[in-house]
Design an enzyme around this catalytic site. Sequence first.
Site, PDB file in Angstrom:
ATOM      1  N   GLY A 139      37.684  45.391  39.311  1.00 15.01           N
ATOM      2  CA  GLY A 139      37.043  45.144  40.603  1.00 15.01           C
ATOM      3  C   GLY A 139      38.023  45.201  41.756  1.00 15.01           C
ATOM      4  O   GLY A 139      37.791  45.883  42.751  1.00 15.01           O
ATOM      5  N   ALA A 140      39.126  44.471  41.607  1.00 13.53           N
ATOM      6  CA  ALA A 140      40.095  44.405  42.699  1.00 13.53           C
ATOM      7  C   ALA A 140      41.367  43.743  42.190  1.00 13.53           C
ATOM      8  O   ALA A 140      41.395  43.214  41.078  1.00 13.53           O
ATOM      9  CB  ALA A 140      39.527  43.602  43.860  1.00 13.53           C
ATOM     10  N   GLU A 156      44.914  41.330  43.384  1.00 14.66           N
ATOM     11  CA  GLU A 156      45.402  40.367  44.378  1.00 14.66           C
ATOM     12  C   GLU A 156      46.850  40.566  44.815  1.00 14.66           C
ATOM     13  O   GLU A 156      47.489  39.597  45.234  1.00 14.66           O
ATOM     14  CB  GLU A 156      45.250  38.958  43.789  1.00 14.66           C
ATOM     15  CG  GLU A 156      46.208  38.609  42.622  1.00 14.66           C
ATOM     16  CD  GLU A 156      45.616  38.804  41.229  1.00 14.66           C
ATOM     17  OE1 GLU A 156      44.639  39.579  41.086  1.00 14.66           O
ATOM     18  OE2 GLU A 156      46.147  38.183  40.280  1.00 14.66           O
ATOM     19  N   ASN A 157      47.405  41.775  44.738  1.00 14.69           N
ATOM     20  CA  ASN A 157      48.799  42.008  45.147  1.00 14.69           C
ATOM     21  C   ASN A 157      49.142  41.233  46.415  1.00 14.69           C
ATOM     22  O   ASN A 157      48.367  41.226  47.370  1.00 14.69           O
ATOM     23  CB  ASN A 157      49.009  43.488  45.429  1.00 14.69           C
ATOM     24  CG  ASN A 157      48.385  44.360  44.375  1.00 14.69           C
ATOM     25  OD1 ASN A 157      48.723  44.252  43.211  1.00 14.69           O
ATOM     26  ND2 ASN A 157      47.439  45.199  44.775  1.00 14.69           N
ATOM     27  N   GLU A 167      39.977  37.376  45.242  1.00 17.94           N
ATOM     28  CA  GLU A 167      41.324  37.948  45.437  1.00 17.94           C
ATOM     29  C   GLU A 167      42.100  37.137  46.475  1.00 17.94           C
ATOM     30  O   GLU A 167      43.289  36.888  46.312  1.00 17.94           O
ATOM     31  CB  GLU A 167      41.243  39.419  45.862  1.00 17.94           C
ATOM     32  CG  GLU A 167      40.454  40.327  44.925  1.00 17.94           C
ATOM     33  CD  GLU A 167      40.807  40.199  43.456  1.00 17.94           C
ATOM     34  OE1 GLU A 167      41.963  39.913  43.129  1.00 17.94           O
ATOM     35  OE2 GLU A 167      39.894  40.380  42.616  1.00 17.94           O
ATOM     36  N   HIS A 179      43.483  33.934  45.043  1.00 18.61           N
ATOM     37  CA  HIS A 179      44.654  34.153  44.182  1.00 18.61           C
ATOM     38  C   HIS A 179      45.964  33.958  44.944  1.00 18.61           C
ATOM     39  O   HIS A 179      46.996  33.741  44.330  1.00 18.61           O
ATOM     40  CB  HIS A 179      44.640  35.582  43.632  1.00 18.61           C
ATOM     41  CG  HIS A 179      43.988  35.730  42.282  1.00 18.61           C
ATOM     42  ND1 HIS A 179      44.221  34.868  41.233  1.00 18.61           N
ATOM     43  CD2 HIS A 179      43.139  36.683  41.801  1.00 18.61           C
ATOM     44  CE1 HIS A 179      43.528  35.286  40.165  1.00 18.61           C
ATOM     45  NE2 HIS A 179      42.860  36.372  40.485  1.00 18.61           N
ATOM     46  N   GLU A 217      43.204  33.021  36.290  1.00 23.19           N
ATOM     47  CA  GLU A 217      41.867  33.625  36.385  1.00 23.19           C
ATOM     48  C   GLU A 217      40.741  32.597  36.259  1.00 23.19           C
ATOM     49  O   GLU A 217      39.769  32.636  37.019  1.00 23.19           O
ATOM     50  CB  GLU A 217      41.707  34.755  35.369  1.00 23.19           C
ATOM     51  CG  GLU A 217      42.650  35.938  35.602  1.00 23.19           C
ATOM     52  CD  GLU A 217      42.548  36.553  36.995  1.00 23.19           C
ATOM     53  OE1 GLU A 217      41.584  36.243  37.718  1.00 23.19           O
ATOM     54  OE2 GLU A 217      43.457  37.329  37.370  1.00 23.19           O
TER      55      GLU A 217
HETATM   56  N1  0A1 Z   1      43.832  40.156  38.630  1.00 22.45           N
HETATM   57  C1  0A1 Z   1      42.683  40.938  38.944  1.00 22.45           C
HETATM   58  C2  0A1 Z   1      42.150  41.693  37.804  1.00 22.45           C
HETATM   59  C3  0A1 Z   1      42.803  42.959  37.431  1.00 22.45           C
HETATM   60  C4  0A1 Z   1      43.394  43.064  36.202  1.00 22.45           C
HETATM   61  C5  0A1 Z   1      43.909  44.272  35.764  1.00 22.45           C
HETATM   62  C6  0A1 Z   1      43.787  45.346  36.602  1.00 22.45           C
HETATM   63  O1  0A1 Z   1      44.230  46.581  36.242  1.00 22.45           O
HETATM   64  C7  0A1 Z   1      44.068  47.076  35.050  1.00 22.45           C
HETATM   65  C8  0A1 Z   1      43.209  45.251  37.823  1.00 22.45           C
HETATM   66  C9  0A1 Z   1      42.722  44.046  38.243  1.00 22.45           C
HETATM   67  C10 0A1 Z   1      41.581  39.988  39.322  1.00 22.45           C
HETATM   68  O2  0A1 Z   1      41.369  38.994  38.648  1.00 22.45           O
HETATM   69  O3  0A1 Z   1      40.901  40.242  40.281  1.00 22.45           O
HETATM   70 ZN    ZN Z   2      41.460  37.272  39.301  1.00 19.07          ZN
END
Ligand code: 0A1
Ligand code: ZN
Length: 896
Positions: free
Chosen positions: A281-282, A284-285, A318, A321, A340
Amino acid sequence: MDSLTSESISEPKTIFLKNYSVPEYLVDTVILDFDLTETKTTVRSELKIRKNPASESNSSNLELNGQNLKLIAITLEAINEPSSLVKTLTESDYLLENESLVISDVPEFFILIITTEINPKENLALEGLYLSSNMFCTQCEAQGFRRISYFPDRPDVMALFTVTIHADKQHYPILLSNGNKTDSGDEGKNRHWVTWQDPFPKPCYLFALVAGNLYCQQDVFTTASGQNVDLYLYVEHENKHKCEHALMCLKQSMTWDEETFGREYDLNNFMIVAVNDFNMGAMENKGLNIFNSSCVLASPETSTDADYYRIQGIIGHEYFHNWSGNRVTCRDWFQLSLKEGFTVFRDQQFSSDMNSAAVQRIDDVNILRNAQFSQDAGPMAHPVRPQEYIEISNFYTVTVYNKGAEVVRMIHTLLGNKGFRKGSDSYFKRHDGQAVTVEDFVNAMESENNIDLSQFMNWYHQAGTPKIEFSESYDAQAKRYTLTLKQFCAATPGQETKKDFHIPIRVGLLNSNGETLSLDLSGEDSCSGEQECVLELKQNEQRFTFDNISEKPVLSLLRGFSAPVKITTQRPRSEMAFLFANDPDDFNRWNAGQELALDIILSLIKEHQAGHDLKLDKEYVNAFRKTLNNSSLDNALKSQALGLPSESYIADQCHIADTDAIHDVRIFIRQQLAKNLEADLLTLYNSFTISGDYQFNAKDMGQRSIRNTCLSYLMELDNADYHKICVEQFKNSNNMTDVIAALSLLVNHDNEYRENCLASFYEQWQHDALVIDKWFAIQATSRLPATLERVKSLMNHSAFTIKNPNKVRALIGRFCLGNIAQFHNSDGSGYQFLAEQVLSLDKLNPQIAARLIQGFSQWRNYNDNRQQMMKQNLDKIISEDGLSKDVYEIVSKTLA
Ligand code: 0A1
Ligand code: ZN
């Protein structure tokens, strides 16, 4: 030297939590320089490295991760050593393997400069640096950074990043990375460069880079302490009219996190970029969120209420996060739910506060029951904190995310709002800037609240959905009501026996008029004179006694779904109907209706299998009518109450899932309801016409929802009048919610308008990829026979490409995972189709391939014929050469 590694592996290795050890070397600063071209990007990485004082290892070998990289050069400069020289390393100084680079004999402090080359254009796995619709973008969680440069790719190595990006000025005028822009300039050959500095140390999975020709919509937010934050949303130029909603949601999220969790934003700018090709979906960089365009772009003409709603939740997720994940991150990937589960809990609370709390709770519980409970009962069952994995990408699951959120919610229930806030404040304060574990989170909650959560930790350690049995007794003379609760949890792979869980169970009692009784729970001061209380079930069997109850009460159990459990004790239909009409807890009232419907469905399935004529219980029709005509009920909630349990949920409740019978019975009930309540449904449908422009607000959404629910029942009558109403709605609506609702109904039923409407919809929206995804999905989920043939031919449509995950999910995913009856066609055609798609996708994008195989995960719940066919296809997949770790892990565990 050619060090290109291959995507596939022969002997996948299992990684265990119990083998965790601290990193041997730490990286303090990273200076990255990207020279971007589509097929050959050069990455120069300068790392300041030191031996970790906390490491007990006395090896002087530095191990770095790397994948699909072409190594160009390495130099090493020792720091603090008298005769420190910059040394260019040769092959004898290091060992280069498929997925690692080990440099031998490194000093205690040194600077390592590594130059590598990568090919973004060829990167179809969408991990690391890749191209999406003419822009460069990155995805580094969980282990994508190793596809950009050699690095200790683990979240407990946190460094300060400085990033310079060089690119063609005309094609890539916008160059972005994390943090603040500190410098920029032009250089030869029409190229330019920009430097970014992130003041916060971060693990490499939060690194991001974007380069493209993008439109930017700007806004500002002033934080509680008066800091101005510039907000930027970058999208393709053609989407510039789709930015407003996301920016509004972002500002809502920023305010909400300040007010609810005391969390302020910490940089001068916050950027979001929309990309078309994205596995999830997205992401959180830090300071530079990257979003799947489907989770951020919205306009009334192209997006449904559900899209608007989902975007609000994901923008919140996001953004939240930034504290739960970024400022405080995970020590290792086994702790994934630390960020998460907590962040999903936070986004659920946010959506609940912004919209209807009851509807949000119902949505959350539906995800859990429809997807997580079956995962917990199947071959991929794993604890919220897994103990082992082969490929971490496979553990971004409903268990880690949604059950993880339920676990956090239970802590919230046990501590109360104030206690939970004290705990979270302390967690953020103690661990700011650290990479920590689930224990650190729970310890902060415990010590601020003087409570012992050691037994509660079983929720993190044990897989499986606990089952709760209850029995009641009432002593009229003593005016005493006794509730006995028992818990049980079935074995899951690798966990034969289970310890008792600590389960918060919220209950209330009603008298025969449906009025709430005040509670006097003996032995517990905390629940005296209250209207409901939270029972703490900690033992295998436990008794709770309520005094001063003057008549035999009706129990309202597990209010608000206070724990992710299954109640297995059957109640008489009359009691469920009573609760469906009277329970003051919105969630439980809805739930009683669902249980009643499920009970009826399950008995009709038996009748159907025995070849008997079906008859729908009159009492149920009456209860349904009462709800339909209850004008004091909120429309959105009413619409939920009128929905039947999903086919997949019903399938999970059956010993052997007879998908044909489930489908037929469910439709039979819907038709009977429509026949009996036609006039009421039509009146309700006609009573709402929303005039004016589309608005995303609870009132309008509720009205659209109830209207479309009524229309969907009326369409079960399959007559020309309703076909016409549907076509009118399709043609004349000013918003996608109503257009799509009408079109899906037309596509589900055989009628003369179907093909024309589909064609005109395509004609109108062919320029908009996100709308065309809806067009694919509607056709893939049609009830009509020959849907698989349609799906196959749509795969050859010019708008379809298997390289785009949204397209795969819309067409292949929705058929295999969302069209239960047709996917499980007894001729096995659906299974064969899925296996073929998995195998061809695995070569391009293993993460997406691995998600699709979930279609087979419940294979043991079907009859022999279906089991055999699914197993054959699983066997075929596993015997394929060069399978990715992703697919290998799921298939081998599914077969085990
Ligand atoms: N941390 C993001 C989820 C996410 C995990 C892996 C990804 O690439 C393969 C992309 C996004 C979240 O929880 O929104
Ligand atoms: Zn997340």
